[in-house]
Write a protein that holds these residues in place. Structure first.
Motif, PDB file in Angstrom:
ATOM      1  N   LEU A 202       0.832  -1.195   0.000  1.00 26.60           N
ATOM      2  CA  LEU A 202       0.000   0.000   0.000  1.00 26.60           C
ATOM      3  C   LEU A 202       0.873   1.254   0.000  1.00 26.60           C
ATOM      4  CD1 LEU A 202      -2.794  -1.079   2.512  1.00 26.60           C
ATOM      5  CD2 LEU A 202      -2.863  -1.104   0.016  1.00 26.60           C
ATOM      6  N   ARG A 203       0.375   2.290  -0.630  1.00 23.97           N
ATOM      7  CA  ARG A 203       1.103   3.543  -0.775  1.00 23.97           C
ATOM      8  C   ARG A 203       0.243   4.713  -0.301  1.00 23.97           C
ATOM      9  NH1 ARG A 203       4.432   0.406  -0.792  1.00 23.97           N
ATOM     10  NH2 ARG A 203       5.956  -0.139  -2.403  1.00 23.97           N
ATOM     11  N   PRO A 204       0.867   5.861  -0.001  1.00 22.17           N
ATOM     12  CA  PRO A 204       0.111   7.028   0.449  1.00 22.17           C
ATOM     13  C   PRO A 204      -1.027   7.369  -0.512  1.00 22.17           C
ATOM     14  CG  PRO A 204       2.456   7.404   0.771  1.00 22.17           C
ATOM     15  CD  PRO A 204       2.324   6.110   0.027  1.00 22.17           C
ATOM     16  N   GLY A 205      -2.158   7.703   0.098  1.00 16.07           N
ATOM     17  CA  GLY A 205      -3.343   8.056  -0.676  1.00 16.07           C
ATOM     18  C   GLY A 205      -4.325   6.912  -0.867  1.00 16.07           C
ATOM     19  N   GLU A 206      -3.901   5.670  -0.607  1.00 25.79           N
ATOM     20  CA  GLU A 206      -4.804   4.533  -0.778  1.00 25.79           C
ATOM     21  C   GLU A 206      -5.706   4.368   0.440  1.00 25.79           C
ATOM     22  OE1 GLU A 206      -3.432   1.004  -3.097  1.00 25.79           O
ATOM     23  OE2 GLU A 206      -1.439   1.732  -2.486  1.00 25.79           O
ATOM     24  N   ASP A 207      -6.906   3.855   0.197  1.00 26.44           N
ATOM     25  CA  ASP A 207      -7.895   3.661   1.257  1.00 26.44           C
ATOM     26  C   ASP A 207      -7.716   2.301   1.928  1.00 26.44           C
ATOM     27  OD1 ASP A 207      -9.106   6.117   0.704  1.00 26.44           O
ATOM     28  OD2 ASP A 207     -10.410   5.220  -0.820  1.00 26.44           O
ATOM     29  N   VAL A 208      -8.020   2.244   3.225  1.00 25.50           N
ATOM     30  CA  VAL A 208      -8.035   0.993   3.976  1.00 25.50           C
ATOM     31  C   VAL A 208      -9.229   1.003   4.922  1.00 25.50           C
ATOM     32  CG1 VAL A 208      -5.539   0.651   3.898  1.00 25.50           C
ATOM     33  CG2 VAL A 208      -6.543   1.918   5.809  1.00 25.50           C
TER      34      VAL A 208
ATOM     35  N   ASP B 251     -12.914   3.778   8.423  1.00 22.09           N
ATOM     36  CA  ASP B 251     -12.205   4.043   7.173  1.00 22.09           C
ATOM     37  C   ASP B 251     -10.897   4.751   7.486  1.00 22.09           C
ATOM     38  OD1 ASP B 251     -13.997   3.020   5.204  1.00 22.09           O
ATOM     39  OD2 ASP B 251     -15.290   4.755   5.512  1.00 22.09           O
ATOM     40  N   GLY B 252      -9.919   4.565   6.616  1.00 17.46           N
ATOM     41  CA  GLY B 252      -8.647   5.249   6.785  1.00 17.46           C
ATOM     42  C   GLY B 252      -7.991   5.507   5.443  1.00 17.46           C
ATOM     43  N   VAL B 253      -7.038   6.435   5.442  1.00 13.43           N
ATOM     44  CA  VAL B 253      -6.259   6.744   4.247  1.00 13.43           C
ATOM     45  C   VAL B 253      -4.787   6.629   4.611  1.00 13.43           C
ATOM     46  CG1 VAL B 253      -5.668   8.493   2.525  1.00 13.43           C
ATOM     47  CG2 VAL B 253      -8.024   8.289   3.327  1.00 13.43           C
ATOM     48  N   VAL B 254      -4.031   5.929   3.794  1.00 15.96           N
ATOM     49  CA  VAL B 254      -2.601   5.751   4.061  1.00 15.96           C
ATOM     50  C   VAL B 254      -1.872   7.078   3.924  1.00 15.96           C
ATOM     51  CG1 VAL B 254      -0.486   4.590   3.336  1.00 15.96           C
ATOM     52  CG2 VAL B 254      -2.672   3.371   3.251  1.00 15.96           C
ATOM     53  N   LEU B 255      -1.125   7.428   4.974  1.00 15.74           N
ATOM     54  CA  LEU B 255      -0.298   8.641   4.950  1.00 15.74           C
ATOM     55  C   LEU B 255       1.144   8.321   4.593  1.00 15.74           C
ATOM     56  CD1 LEU B 255      -1.584  10.433   8.189  1.00 15.74           C
ATOM     57  CD2 LEU B 255      -2.232  10.909   5.812  1.00 15.74           C
ATOM     58  N   ASP B 256       1.648   7.190   5.118  1.00 15.14           N
ATOM     59  CA  ASP B 256       3.053   6.874   4.910  1.00 15.14           C
ATOM     60  C   ASP B 256       3.314   5.431   5.349  1.00 15.14           C
ATOM     61  OD1 ASP B 256       5.682   7.203   4.242  1.00 15.14           O
ATOM     62  OD2 ASP B 256       6.163   8.596   5.865  1.00 15.14           O
ATOM     63  N   THR B 257       4.501   4.932   5.049  1.00 20.80           N
ATOM     64  CA  THR B 257       4.958   3.636   5.538  1.00 20.80           C
ATOM     65  C   THR B 257       6.305   3.816   6.218  1.00 20.80           C
ATOM     66  OG1 THR B 257       6.086   3.081   3.460  1.00 20.80           O
ATOM     67  CG2 THR B 257       3.783   2.418   3.670  1.00 20.80           C
ATOM     68  N   GLN B 258       6.591   2.942   7.181  1.00 19.33           N
ATOM     69  CA  GLN B 258       7.877   2.958   7.877  1.00 19.33           C
ATOM     70  C   GLN B 258       8.433   1.545   7.891  1.00 19.33           C
ATOM     71  OE1 GLN B 258       7.113   4.618  11.747  1.00 19.33           O
ATOM     72  NE2 GLN B 258       6.848   6.707  10.979  1.00 19.33           N
ATOM     73  N   GLY B 259       9.600   1.369   7.285  1.00 18.23           N
ATOM     74  CA  GLY B 259      10.198   0.050   7.222  1.00 18.23           C
ATOM     75  C   GLY B 259       9.326  -0.918   6.446  1.00 18.23           C
ATOM     76  N   LYS B 260       9.314  -2.186   6.911  1.00 13.87           N
ATOM     77  CA  LYS B 260       8.570  -3.221   6.213  1.00 13.87           C
ATOM     78  C   LYS B 260       7.281  -3.628   6.911  1.00 13.87           C
ATOM     79  CE  LYS B 260      12.710  -5.308   4.162  1.00 13.87           C
ATOM     80  NZ  LYS B 260      13.507  -6.566   4.012  1.00 13.87           N
ATOM     81  N   ASP B 261       6.985  -2.986   8.065  1.00 14.46           N
ATOM     82  CA  ASP B 261       5.824  -3.476   8.811  1.00 14.46           C
ATOM     83  C   ASP B 261       5.061  -2.390   9.566  1.00 14.46           C
ATOM     84  OD1 ASP B 261       7.684  -2.875  10.725  1.00 14.46           O
ATOM     85  OD2 ASP B 261       7.630  -4.837  11.713  1.00 14.46           O
ATOM     86  N   ARG B 262       5.165  -1.170   9.141  1.00 18.02           N
ATOM     87  CA  ARG B 262       4.415  -0.089   9.807  1.00 18.02           C
ATOM     88  C   ARG B 262       3.714   0.769   8.756  1.00 18.02           C
ATOM     89  NH1 ARG B 262       5.760   1.291  15.131  1.00 18.02           N
ATOM     90  NH2 ARG B 262       5.569   3.522  14.709  1.00 18.02           N
ATOM     91  N   LEU B 263       2.388   0.827   8.890  1.00 20.12           N
ATOM     92  CA  LEU B 263       1.573   1.633   7.985  1.00 20.12           C
ATOM     93  C   LEU B 263       0.979   2.784   8.790  1.00 20.12           C
ATOM     94  CD1 LEU B 263       0.542   1.312   4.949  1.00 20.12           C
ATOM     95  CD2 LEU B 263      -1.632   0.623   5.986  1.00 20.12           C
ATOM     96  N   ILE B 264       1.197   3.997   8.338  1.00 19.91           N
ATOM     97  CA  ILE B 264       0.665   5.174   9.026  1.00 19.91           C
ATOM     98  C   ILE B 264      -0.627   5.578   8.320  1.00 19.91           C
ATOM     99  CG2 ILE B 264       1.178   7.461   9.926  1.00 19.91           C
ATOM    100  CD1 ILE B 264       3.131   5.196  10.758  1.00 19.91           C
ATOM    101  N   VAL B 265      -1.700   5.640   9.090  1.00 16.24           N
ATOM    102  CA  VAL B 265      -3.037   5.856   8.524  1.00 16.24           C
ATOM    103  C   VAL B 265      -3.718   7.043   9.197  1.00 16.24           C
ATOM    104  CG1 VAL B 265      -5.313   4.800   8.205  1.00 16.24           C
ATOM    105  CG2 VAL B 265      -3.262   3.383   8.046  1.00 16.24           C
TER     106      VAL B 265
END
Length: 246
Positions: free
Chosen positions: A35-41, A52-66
């Protein structure tokens, strides 16, 4: 395509509504789903609460910021549909759980019927039950559900009879049934309990006990389905006729 679903234990977001999805679910979101920034989850606890959430960023291989929206609760569906599933051989039990979850069954009760070849005992039984529950969770996510089906402890025949006695509509799939399930008169609320027997069929003494509990024998059609698929086909008939699919 609807947004992918991830299971969480809580919905506590920090300042600005920023939620960190980590652990196995975070790893799946970042490394598998990519998943990449801007995608819905969608985040859910599997018990009806979701956001509902929107991806803001990722950190490493296992952290999704929503960025997380307010939490909503989906009420239980009516009528509630419970399938009592006799234990199939091999991995067909997990197949049955997967398909019934996808069509929308609310609860699944493993049943150690007299003619079951498979028997859940001790550690083996606990492991098998764990697999059924894990399958329901994964199938719930895959089918975009936010309220996953409950998978109960394995029931005895007497326990199944008690469950049938408390239902608004109680049915057993059996070739002796005079009426097709598709023509049954169904309640608009309460609980529907459906029994699916093993490959060897429901034993006469089991059928008699279920009849005393108020269950009626119904048939699906002319063809004979395997126990691992009969529950899904029957649940589809019930869900369509109760209006839950409309």
């Amino acid at each position: 395509m609807t947004a992918p679903v991830f299971v969480v234990e809580h919905f506590d977001a920090g300042g600005g509504g920023r939620y960190v999805l980590d652990g196995p679910e975070g790893r799946h979101a970042v490394s598998v789903k990519r998943l990449r920034p801007g995608e819905d989850v969608v985040l859910t606890d599997g018990a009806g609460r979701w956001a509902d959430g929107v991806v803001l960023d990722t950190q490493g291989k296992d952290r999704l910021i929503v960025r997380l929206d307010p939490v909503t609760e989906e009420p239980p569906e009516q009528p509630r549909v419970t399938v009592v599933q006799a234990l199939p051989k091999g991995d067909r039990g997990e197949l049955a759980v997967e398909m019934m979850t996808e069509v929308g069954v609310d609860a699944i009760v493993p049943w150690a019927a007299a003619r079951c070849i498979t028997q859940w005992k001790g550690e083996r039984g606990a492991k098998a039950l764990g697999k059924w529950r894990a399958t329901a969770r994964e199938a719930g996510k895959q089918s975009r559900r936010v309220r996953f089906p409950e998978v109960a402890e394995a029931a005895t025949t007497k326990q199944v009879a008690a469950l049938l006695a408390g239902a608004e509509f109680a049915a057993v799939l059996h070739e002796s049934g005079d009426s097709p399930l598709a023509a049954a008169e169904l309640p608009s609320s309460g609980e529907i309990v459906l029994v699916v027997g093993p490959e060897g069929g429901v034993a006469p003494e089991e059928l008699a006990l279920f009849g005393e509990a108020g269950a009626e024998a119904f048939r699906l059609g002319r063809s004979v389905l395997r126990t691992s698929t009969a529950g899904t086909a029957a649940a589809a008939v019930l869900l369509a006729r109760t209006g839950r699919w409309t």
